[in-house]
Design a protein around this motif. Sequence first.
Motif, PDB file in Angstrom:
ATOM      1  N   PRO A  40      43.321  31.414  46.192  1.00  0.00           N
ATOM      2  CA  PRO A  40      44.063  30.154  46.182  1.00  0.00           C
ATOM      3  C   PRO A  40      43.141  28.937  46.259  1.00  0.00           C
ATOM      4  N   LEU A  41      43.533  27.893  45.559  1.00  0.00           N
ATOM      5  CA  LEU A  41      42.868  26.587  45.628  1.00  0.00           C
ATOM      6  C   LEU A  41      43.751  25.665  46.453  1.00  0.00           C
ATOM      7  N   LEU A  42      43.187  25.063  47.489  1.00  0.00           N
ATOM      8  CA  LEU A  42      43.944  24.186  48.378  1.00  0.00           C
ATOM      9  C   LEU A  42      43.323  22.797  48.402  1.00  0.00           C
ATOM     10  N   VAL A  43      44.176  21.786  48.547  1.00  0.00           N
ATOM     11  CA  VAL A  43      43.714  20.404  48.691  1.00  0.00           C
ATOM     12  C   VAL A  43      44.412  19.798  49.900  1.00  0.00           C
ATOM     13  N   GLU A  44      43.645  19.134  50.743  1.00  0.00           N
ATOM     14  CA  GLU A  44      44.191  18.456  51.912  1.00  0.00           C
ATOM     15  C   GLU A  44      43.772  16.992  51.891  1.00  0.00           C
ATOM     16  N   GLY A  45      44.513  16.168  52.653  1.00  0.00           N
ATOM     17  CA  GLY A  45      44.196  14.753  52.734  1.00  0.00           C
ATOM     18  C   GLY A  45      44.112  14.282  54.174  1.00  0.00           C
ATOM     19  N   LEU A  46      43.282  13.264  54.400  1.00  0.00           N
ATOM     20  CA  LEU A  46      43.170  12.640  55.719  1.00  0.00           C
ATOM     21  C   LEU A  46      44.143  11.467  55.753  1.00  0.00           C
ATOM     22  N   ASP A  47      45.240  11.644  56.472  1.00  0.00           N
ATOM     23  CA  ASP A  47      46.301  10.635  56.512  1.00  0.00           C
ATOM     24  C   ASP A  47      45.776   9.346  57.143  1.00  0.00           C
ATOM     25  N   VAL A  48      45.985   8.228  56.439  1.00  0.00           N
ATOM     26  CA  VAL A  48      45.444   6.957  56.926  1.00  0.00           C
ATOM     27  C   VAL A  48      46.156   6.475  58.181  1.00  0.00           C
ATOM     28  N   ASP A  49      47.376   6.926  58.416  1.00  0.00           N
ATOM     29  CA  ASP A  49      48.136   6.481  59.591  1.00  0.00           C
ATOM     30  C   ASP A  49      47.863   7.357  60.805  1.00  0.00           C
ATOM     31  N   SER A  50      47.940   8.660  60.617  1.00  0.00           N
ATOM     32  CA  SER A  50      47.769   9.570  61.761  1.00  0.00           C
ATOM     33  C   SER A  50      46.314   9.942  62.015  1.00  0.00           C
TER      34      SER A  50
END
Length: 377
Positions: free
Chosen positions: A140-150
């Motif tokens: 599997p290929l996964l992408v995550e993000g660093l939430d600017v609010d939390s």
Amino acid sequence: MKQPTLEVALAALAGVVLLALLLQGWWRMRRARQRRMLDALPEGDRIEPGLGTAVSAATERIDSDGGADAIDDGARHRADPTSSLNVGGPVPAALRLTPRLPQRLDALIDAIAPLALEAPVSAEMALQAMPATRRIGSKPLLVEGLDVDSGTWEPLSLGHRYGELQAGVQLVNRSGALNEIEYSDFVQKVQAYADAVGANADVPDMLEVVGRARELDGQTNPLDAVLSVVLRANTVAWSVAYVQQIAARHGFVKGGVPGRLVLPAAEDGAPPLLVLAVDAQAALAALADDPQASAVRSCTLTLDVPQSPASAEPFPAWHRSATQLAKDLDATAVDDHGQPITLHAYASIGEELQRLYARLDALDLAAGSPAARRLFS
């Protein structure tokens, strides 16, 4: 009033055709964009652990490529035929567990490429730019993000904005270790994705990643444990409905595949604790109301060890269910050689499982943990 010339009429017709083509193209692009967004939405883990031949790690590697019922026909066995844990016969590959918890990147089992953004991006934009398929070979290929609010990393979620992204590919699963060709595909997809979202990708060195994958595969291969026991009818054959009726008394419910019954885990979103399976063809015949074709003389009770935490006592549940079902079905619990399984054999298996749990813990891959469930899938 002058009649329109032929040229004017043709020009008008061409304009109508051109407008229709533009509308059709717009509609197709809109549909394609919606499909990409749906495909890219965070979801439960669709990499479902296959149920193999025995707890000795004779586990078929089964991989799902975006569909809940797709099976990797090239699945290979990770088996040690000399292991004393070899207690069951082959289990149909259609018996598959479906974890519902979302996948998260883990530095222990993933190769991760940071994606430095020039400016924060919306989840909608990040999702639209996702590759058409989120698979790297069998991984599997996964992408995550660093939430600017939390300020926390999370799977991409609509309505959120991200100041950083990271993409990862799983190093190992039951199809084997990540190889050079798969990693090259990962690098290409990550670079294309980075270009689409305006990011700079920092991908790890290929030799380092492939070396890690092989090392991890070597460490976990002997720990890929699946328990299977065959319940063989002592006298007359059973109907599929009869097996389902008896199993229901012990808490089993119908699974998503014909012929599969599952004992649900206490943990929400976790894979089933146990799977009881009859021949899939017989189960389909039962649905078609064909009594003769739906008769069976055996069923298989399976426990996928890495998928359930030791605290849930899956082995006692497996032993207890095997004993009770055998009694109620008038069956004998046998191993893959057709030999009855004794109390001494059950005790020996339980002791070896304790050692296996300890070895998994030592690798930070405790049975039932998210990392273990992903790796042994």
